[in-house]
Motif scaffolding. Structure first.
Motif, PDB file in Angstrom:
ATOM      1  N   GLN A 180       0.820  -1.212   0.000  1.00  0.00           N
ATOM      2  CA  GLN A 180       0.000   0.000   0.000  1.00  0.00           C
ATOM      3  C   GLN A 180       0.851   1.257   0.000  1.00  0.00           C
ATOM      4  N   VAL A 181       1.910   1.268   0.802  1.00  0.00           N
ATOM      5  CA  VAL A 181       2.777   2.445   0.864  1.00  0.00           C
ATOM      6  C   VAL A 181       3.398   2.734  -0.498  1.00  0.00           C
ATOM      7  N   LEU A 182       3.895   1.693  -1.139  1.00  0.00           N
ATOM      8  CA  LEU A 182       4.595   1.882  -2.407  1.00  0.00           C
ATOM      9  C   LEU A 182       3.650   2.186  -3.562  1.00  0.00           C
ATOM     10  N   GLY A 183       2.548   1.455  -3.658  1.00  0.00           N
ATOM     11  CA  GLY A 183       1.752   1.612  -4.869  1.00  0.00           C
ATOM     12  C   GLY A 183       0.302   1.272  -4.758  1.00  0.00           C
ATOM     13  N   GLY A 184      -0.297   1.417  -3.591  1.00  0.00           N
ATOM     14  CA  GLY A 184      -1.669   0.996  -3.402  1.00  0.00           C
ATOM     15  C   GLY A 184      -2.711   1.900  -4.020  1.00  0.00           C
ATOM     16  N   ASN A 185      -2.394   3.183  -4.192  1.00  0.00           N
ATOM     17  CA  ASN A 185      -3.382   4.104  -4.765  1.00  0.00           C
ATOM     18  C   ASN A 185      -2.675   5.342  -5.310  1.00  0.00           C
ATOM     19  N   SER A 186      -3.444   6.350  -5.644  1.00  0.00           N
ATOM     20  CA  SER A 186      -2.879   7.536  -6.296  1.00  0.00           C
ATOM     21  C   SER A 186      -2.070   8.418  -5.349  1.00  0.00           C
ATOM     22  N   THR A 187      -2.092   8.143  -4.054  1.00  0.00           N
ATOM     23  CA  THR A 187      -1.265   8.901  -3.118  1.00  0.00           C
ATOM     24  C   THR A 187      -0.017   8.121  -2.707  1.00  0.00           C
ATOM     25  N   SER A 188       0.182   6.960  -3.272  1.00  0.00           N
ATOM     26  CA  SER A 188       1.326   6.127  -2.907  1.00  0.00           C
ATOM     27  C   SER A 188       2.623   6.716  -3.453  1.00  0.00           C
ATOM     28  N   ARG A 189       3.725   6.202  -2.954  1.00  0.00           N
ATOM     29  CA  ARG A 189       5.030   6.728  -3.350  1.00  0.00           C
ATOM     30  C   ARG A 189       5.262   6.652  -4.862  1.00  0.00           C
TER      31      ARG A 189
ATOM     32  N   TYR B 147       3.220   6.188  -7.498  1.00  0.00           N
ATOM     33  CA  TYR B 147       2.320   6.975  -8.339  1.00  0.00           C
ATOM     34  C   TYR B 147       2.597   8.470  -8.170  1.00  0.00           C
ATOM     35  N   ARG B 148       2.752   8.873  -6.932  1.00  0.00           N
ATOM     36  CA  ARG B 148       2.970  10.302  -6.676  1.00  0.00           C
ATOM     37  C   ARG B 148       4.269  10.784  -7.327  1.00  0.00           C
ATOM     38  N   SER B 149       5.330   9.980  -7.220  1.00  0.00           N
ATOM     39  CA  SER B 149       6.618  10.409  -7.756  1.00  0.00           C
ATOM     40  C   SER B 149       6.679  10.318  -9.276  1.00  0.00           C
ATOM     41  N   LEU B 150       6.314   9.166  -9.824  1.00  0.00           N
ATOM     42  CA  LEU B 150       6.517   8.930 -11.250  1.00  0.00           C
ATOM     43  C   LEU B 150       5.431   9.555 -12.127  1.00  0.00           C
ATOM     44  N   VAL B 151       4.193   9.563 -11.634  1.00  0.00           N
ATOM     45  CA  VAL B 151       3.081  10.060 -12.437  1.00  0.00           C
ATOM     46  C   VAL B 151       2.828  11.547 -12.181  1.00  0.00           C
ATOM     47  N   ILE B 152       2.718  11.917 -10.913  1.00  0.00           N
ATOM     48  CA  ILE B 152       2.328  13.297 -10.582  1.00  0.00           C
ATOM     49  C   ILE B 152       3.529  14.236 -10.586  1.00  0.00           C
ATOM     50  N   ASP B 153       4.565  13.897  -9.816  1.00  0.00           N
ATOM     51  CA  ASP B 153       5.682  14.836  -9.659  1.00  0.00           C
ATOM     52  C   ASP B 153       6.576  14.893 -10.903  1.00  0.00           C
ATOM     53  N   GLN B 154       7.019  13.726 -11.401  1.00  0.00           N
ATOM     54  CA  GLN B 154       7.952  13.712 -12.531  1.00  0.00           C
ATOM     55  C   GLN B 154       7.243  13.679 -13.884  1.00  0.00           C
TER      56      GLN B 154
ATOM     57  N   MET C 152       4.680 -13.273  -3.784  1.00  0.00           N
ATOM     58  CA  MET C 152       5.389 -12.412  -4.724  1.00  0.00           C
ATOM     59  C   MET C 152       5.137 -10.960  -4.356  1.00  0.00           C
ATOM     60  N   MET C 153       6.186 -10.143  -4.480  1.00  0.00           N
ATOM     61  CA  MET C 153       6.045  -8.696  -4.423  1.00  0.00           C
ATOM     62  C   MET C 153       6.366  -8.162  -5.804  1.00  0.00           C
ATOM     63  N   GLY C 154       5.516  -7.289  -6.322  1.00  0.00           N
ATOM     64  CA  GLY C 154       5.710  -6.777  -7.668  1.00  0.00           C
ATOM     65  C   GLY C 154       5.647  -5.273  -7.740  1.00  0.00           C
ATOM     66  N   LEU C 155       6.329  -4.718  -8.718  1.00  0.00           N
ATOM     67  CA  LEU C 155       6.333  -3.291  -9.010  1.00  0.00           C
ATOM     68  C   LEU C 155       6.073  -3.127 -10.502  1.00  0.00           C
ATOM     69  N   TYR C 156       5.396  -2.055 -10.903  1.00  0.00           N
ATOM     70  CA  TYR C 156       5.123  -1.873 -12.320  1.00  0.00           C
ATOM     71  C   TYR C 156       5.132  -0.393 -12.685  1.00  0.00           C
ATOM     72  N   VAL C 157       5.397  -0.140 -13.964  1.00  0.00           N
ATOM     73  CA  VAL C 157       5.362   1.216 -14.482  1.00  0.00           C
ATOM     74  C   VAL C 157       5.013   1.161 -15.961  1.00  0.00           C
ATOM     75  N   SER C 158       4.273   2.149 -16.415  1.00  0.00           N
ATOM     76  CA  SER C 158       3.974   2.318 -17.832  1.00  0.00           C
ATOM     77  C   SER C 158       4.334   3.755 -18.192  1.00  0.00           C
ATOM     78  N   PRO C 159       5.287   3.967 -19.097  1.00  0.00           N
ATOM     79  CA  PRO C 159       5.802   5.328 -19.336  1.00  0.00           C
ATOM     80  C   PRO C 159       4.803   6.236 -20.052  1.00  0.00           C
ATOM     81  N   ALA C 160       4.972   7.515 -19.819  1.00  0.00           N
ATOM     82  CA  ALA C 160       4.182   8.508 -20.533  1.00  0.00           C
ATOM     83  C   ALA C 160       4.635   8.569 -21.995  1.00  0.00           C
ATOM     84  N   GLN C 161       3.825   9.204 -22.820  1.00  0.00           N
ATOM     85  CA  GLN C 161       4.149   9.310 -24.243  1.00  0.00           C
ATOM     86  C   GLN C 161       5.513   9.968 -24.450  1.00  0.00           C
TER      87      GLN C 161
END
Length: 456
Positions: free
Chosen positions: A301-310, A312-319, A338-347
């Motif tokens: 949850q801390v890392l990526g549970g919702n739009s306020t997570s670390r 999402y906030r860093s990669l999507v909103i801030d950067q 399993m613990m997983g992390l994911y990202v989909s880059p902006a255009q």
């Protein structure tokens, strides 16, 4: 599962399934106030009373899934789920669902790596009817060649539609095979096409006879019912079915993942690149210390549970370098977690840049840890979802059945949010270092390309 139903529940994880999974496990002490008994033949019966509306959900869960299939017989657990609708000595093929529909109800089923479940939602005064039908096919299923052959084609078409024609599903299937080195979670729930094609009637008969027995089943009834009345009906219909000895099932474990590998799938149907990182993590069932599983839920949850997570906030909103980013913890099965992390880059953002930013956030957690405020907010979000767990008329049957099927007790389900509330920031940082800091991982990458290929 029968078409057209939702995708198989199991070890294929997406962000939406992660969020669903959080709600799924949400239970609070006494929020269900479930009552239970065990029939003389070993079948567990659980009742959750909810008198808001005159409806009831009746679910039978079998503690058997794709992970229990014999070698070379992949897909037989899911195939048998289809065949369970093909009739008994007294119910014609297709008549089960037709009867439920004529009485204003709905029914379906699903198969996962860990369990298979069958459910009906009907008016409360139709409970005995569906219990009679369900208990009949537990004991008296007919698996006939004239039903088996055409249903195999249905299953193969389902595989084509849900896996072979979906680049993301193809990649997830390949990545699972790379991630699991010793465990049957490496094999897809629906099965490998060539093994589905080779399945015979006797394979289904053998699987049914081995696992579809009351001492391997859980009945969960949720809705406008009284517990004592349900127990009486369960004794009448399910209690008369004799139990059978179950096959020995080895406690398969994964060896440490000491190497890193990358699985890339390129397909000209792909419009949005994405990348996921999979790390070994203890599941609740297999964890030596159950507290680790609760801490990993909070970390997810801390890392990526919702739009306020670390992430999402860093990669999507801030950067602004990603359109989505997050994490998941999959630790609710009978096998490894399993613990997983994911990202989909902006255009116009290269995928390697998005991956670097994702890894930078992980490194920051490993170096500095998460904060008490982040842990407190994550726990609150999880427990808030628990507060609404009983609002759904069918949700309790789903939540409880899934948990009991993989090894939780009813008390574990009821006290789950309380255990989440006991997680400390030190525990979260310790599991983060141990899981995210481990050397081995599998990275799966989805990219567009005119010539599809798989590399590993």
């Amino acid at each position: 599962m029968r078409l057209p139903f939702i995708a198989n529940l199991g070890k294929t994880i997406t962000a939406s399934m992660l969020l669903w999974g959080v709600t799924l496990w949400s239970a609070q002490a006494e929020i269900y106030d479930a009552k239970q008994m065990v029939l003389d033949n070993g079948m567990q019966v659980v009742v959750v009373e909810n008198h808001r509306a005159p409806v009831v959900t009746h679910m039978v869960w079998y503690r058997v899934g794709a992970m229990d299939e014999p070698s070379g017989k992949s897909g037989i657990a899911h195939f048998l789920e289809h065949l369970m609708f093909k009739g008994t000595d007294t119910v014609a093929p297709g008549e089960f669902s037709a009867t439920v529909a004529r009485n204003g109800g709905q029914d379906n089923a699903f198969t996962s790596q860990d369990y298979t479940a069958y459910f009906q939602s009907v008016a409360s005064d139709r409970l005995e009817m569906v219990m009679k039908l369900e208990s009949d096919r537990m004991a008296n299923l007919n698996i006939a060649e004239d039903q088996f052959v055409p249903e195999k084609q249905v299953v193969l078409e389902e595989r084509s539609m849900r896996t072979d024609n979906d680049p993301g599903s193809i990649l997830r299937e390949q990545a699972a095979s790379a991630f699991y080195r010793n465990h049957p979670y490496a094999v897809p729930i629906i099965g490998w096409r060539h093994e589905i094609e080779a399945l015979q009637v006797q394979d289904a008969v053998n699987f049914y006879n081995a696992y579809y027995t009351p001492n391997n089943a859980i009945l969960v009834v949720s809705g406008d019912v009284g517990a004592d009345a349900v127990f009486d009906l369960a004794k009448k219909y399910y209690g008369a079915i004799p139990s059978r000895a179950l096959p020995d099932r080895p406690d398969l474990r994964e060896p440490p993942l000491l190497v890193s590998s990358r699985v890339t799938y390129r397909d000209d149907r792909v419009r949005q690149p994405s990348l996921s990182i999979r790390k070994q993590a203890p599941s609740w069932v297999q964890a030596d210390n159950k507290a680790d599983a609760y801490a990993l839920e909070v970390l997810g949850q801390v890392l990526g549970g919702n739009s306020t997570s670390r992430l999402y906030r860093s990669l999507v909103i801030d950067q602004g370098i990603a359109i989505s980013a997050g994490s998941w913890y999959d630790g609710d099965g009978r096998g490894p977690g399993m613990m997983g992390l994911y990202v989909s880059p902006a255009q116009d953002v290269p995928l390697d840049k998005a991956e670097a930013a994702l890894r930078a956030q992980v490194d920051l957690v490993l170096k500095e840890g998460v904060t008490q405020d982040e842990v407190t907010r994550a726990i609150t979000r999880i427990q808030d979802s628990a507060a609404t767990a009983r609002d759904s008329l069918s949700g309790p049957a789903m939540n409880i059945g899934r948990a009991l099927s993989v090894g939780y007790s009813l008390d574990d389900v009821e006290t789950w949010p309380d255990k989440i509330g006991q997680v400390t920031v030190d525990q979260v940082n310790e599991v983060a270092r141990r899981v995210l800091g481990a050397p081995g991982e599998v990275v799966d990458i989805l990219l567009p390309k005119s010539d599809a290929e798989v590399t590993q």
